[in-house]
Design an enzyme around this catalytic site. Sequence first.
Site, PDB file in Angstrom:
ATOM      1  N   SER A 113       0.735  -1.362   0.113  1.00 17.80           N
ATOM      2  CA  SER A 113      -0.085   0.089  -0.217  1.00 17.80           C
ATOM      3  C   SER A 113       0.842   1.119   0.045  1.00 17.80           C
ATOM      4  O   SER A 113       2.022   1.243   0.288  1.00 17.80           O
ATOM      5  CB  SER A 113      -0.800   0.056   1.205  1.00 17.80           C
ATOM      6  OG  SER A 113      -0.129  -0.316   2.336  1.00 17.80           O
ATOM      7  N   CYS A 114       0.325   2.189  -0.269  1.00 19.77           N
ATOM      8  CA  CYS A 114       1.130   3.662  -0.190  1.00 19.77           C
ATOM      9  C   CYS A 114       1.487   3.935   1.127  1.00 19.77           C
ATOM     10  O   CYS A 114       0.911   3.692   1.850  1.00 19.77           O
ATOM     11  CB  CYS A 114       0.033   4.595  -0.985  1.00 19.77           C
ATOM     12  SG  CYS A 114       0.641   6.238  -0.699  1.00 19.77           S
ATOM     13  N   PRO A 115       2.855   4.354   1.169  1.00 14.23           N
ATOM     14  CA  PRO A 115       3.782   4.864   0.144  1.00 14.23           C
ATOM     15  C   PRO A 115       4.869   3.673  -0.237  1.00 14.23           C
ATOM     16  O   PRO A 115       5.839   4.056  -0.404  1.00 14.23           O
ATOM     17  CB  PRO A 115       4.416   6.051   0.832  1.00 14.23           C
ATOM     18  CG  PRO A 115       4.477   5.768   2.215  1.00 14.23           C
ATOM     19  CD  PRO A 115       3.406   4.946   2.442  1.00 14.23           C
TER      20      PRO A 115
END
Lengths: 80, 381
Positions: free
Chosen positions: A18-20
């Site tokens: 998932s981000c980042p």
Amino acid sequence: MSETDERADVTVDAVGSSCPGPLMDLIGKMKSVESGTVVELLSSNEGTEKDLTEWTEQSGHELVDIVDHGDHQSYYVRKR
Amino acid sequence: MTERIVIVGAGTGGIVLANNLAEELATEIDAGDIEVQLVNDGEDHVYKPTWLYVPFGEKTLADATRPLVDLVDDRIDLTIDRVDGVDTDDKTVSLAGAGVDESYDHLVLAMGAQVTPEETPGLAEGGHHFYGPEGAAALRDELAEFTEGHLVVSVVGVPHMCPVAPLEFALMADAWFRDRGLREDVDITYTYPIGRAHGIESVAEWAGPLMDGRDVEVETFFNAERVDPDTKTIHTVEGRELDYDLLVAIPPHDGSDLVREAGLGDDGWVDVDPNTLEARGADDVYALGDVADLPTSKAGSAAHYAAGALADRLASIARGERPTAEYDGKTVCFIESGTDEATYIAFDYEESPTPKPPSKLIHWSKLGYNRSYWLTARGVL
Ligand SMILES: Cc1cc2nc3c(=O)[nH]c(=O)nc-3n(C[C@H](O)[C@H](O)[C@H](O)COP(=O)(O)OP(=O)(O)OC[C@H]3O[C@@H](n4cnc5c(N)ncnc54)[C@H](O)[C@@H]3O)c2cc1C
């Protein structure tokens, strides 16, 4: 396989992160490779394109190509 | 035949798991049907969140440790030794000190994360950190002498333990220098690798204005490539340079060579199913806490909740039942936003967190939790 695919010197697989995560994985790799190296980042995260475009604009590393594989994308970045 | 569960690492994840298993499987352990062995490479349990307070003289290193024998249930076979090999075909782990191989039916890896400042050239010589006991103590001495100049708090390594500790350190330093009447002579800059002040978007939105109001300069897209200790300059992957007088870095982190060598995860973090915590690279191997490659933060609360779910699963499996408990990514982090106020975030794999307005009450809750943590380690709370 596109032309750029064959030009990648190193691949960083961040599919599922998932981000980042994906951008961080790429940056981690960029620290250790030589100037001119093309790193392929595999990511399935929708925020990656925006993050990466901003980062390459700021940092001067070049976003060479983006290839869509349906469930994930390949981002090719050349270290300046 | 006795069924053997071996847990490597008695940090937050390992100790909570062991104590929960002792309770859930008390009958089976007493009957000799199941054995639970907990292996740790030191005699003490270390509560790492204490280190955040050490540089400011608010806690000592001794506050962070307790002997494992005082915390681990008597039903657990506690072994002080270092595991230096995992063979997932033979289902054994090797103990470096004893020079023996221990067999397992179920293996849980909970070795935590290691900090590796030496990975960034110049960082170990030119920077400080509070991510280990020696580092926190050295930083306390340095801070006590630091009365003017540029303090740079730089997140160099990601992923790192405790997603919010760098923010907390910057905000606590601001308040600490203010309290001591030195803030006008100290500039504070906080740097973060991506284009905002924090990886979690809502935390970044909350922290940005707060830092601004406290006169803490925020530099984003800032990734230290090397540090020059002589000129006291940080050089970044983005081609920028930043001078500092005191550098407090969140160092790069690494998983474990054991993981790489056992083929359980190329980067040293165990590749696991995020809900069942089962390793993808071998049967009957699990990982929890920081050493697991999970889509949540490397936080003690995540290790704690994951350990609860895994204890339920392993107890079911050991009894021959179908395991149904799953870890949903639950993570809770208190965030100190000064020296006498704090907020917190709670999230899981599905839900993003929303920080609440900071208050004194939450600050006291964090300090209270730090004290009652020893009950968590015992498996009580
Ligand atoms: C400064 C700081 C502040 C923090 N603040 C917070 C906070 O406020 N809230 C929060 O939730 N989390 C916080 N954390 C994060 C939290 O401490 C960790 O996420 C948590 O400790 C992870 O637990 P773990 O069981 O995975 O690993 P650890 O607690 O690190 O334990 C790992 C254990 O394994 C042992 N070990 C390692 N290798 C071997 C081996 N080969 N053989 C035998 N034993 C081995 C180690 O000695 C250690 O005892 C903070 C961390 C730091 C550094």
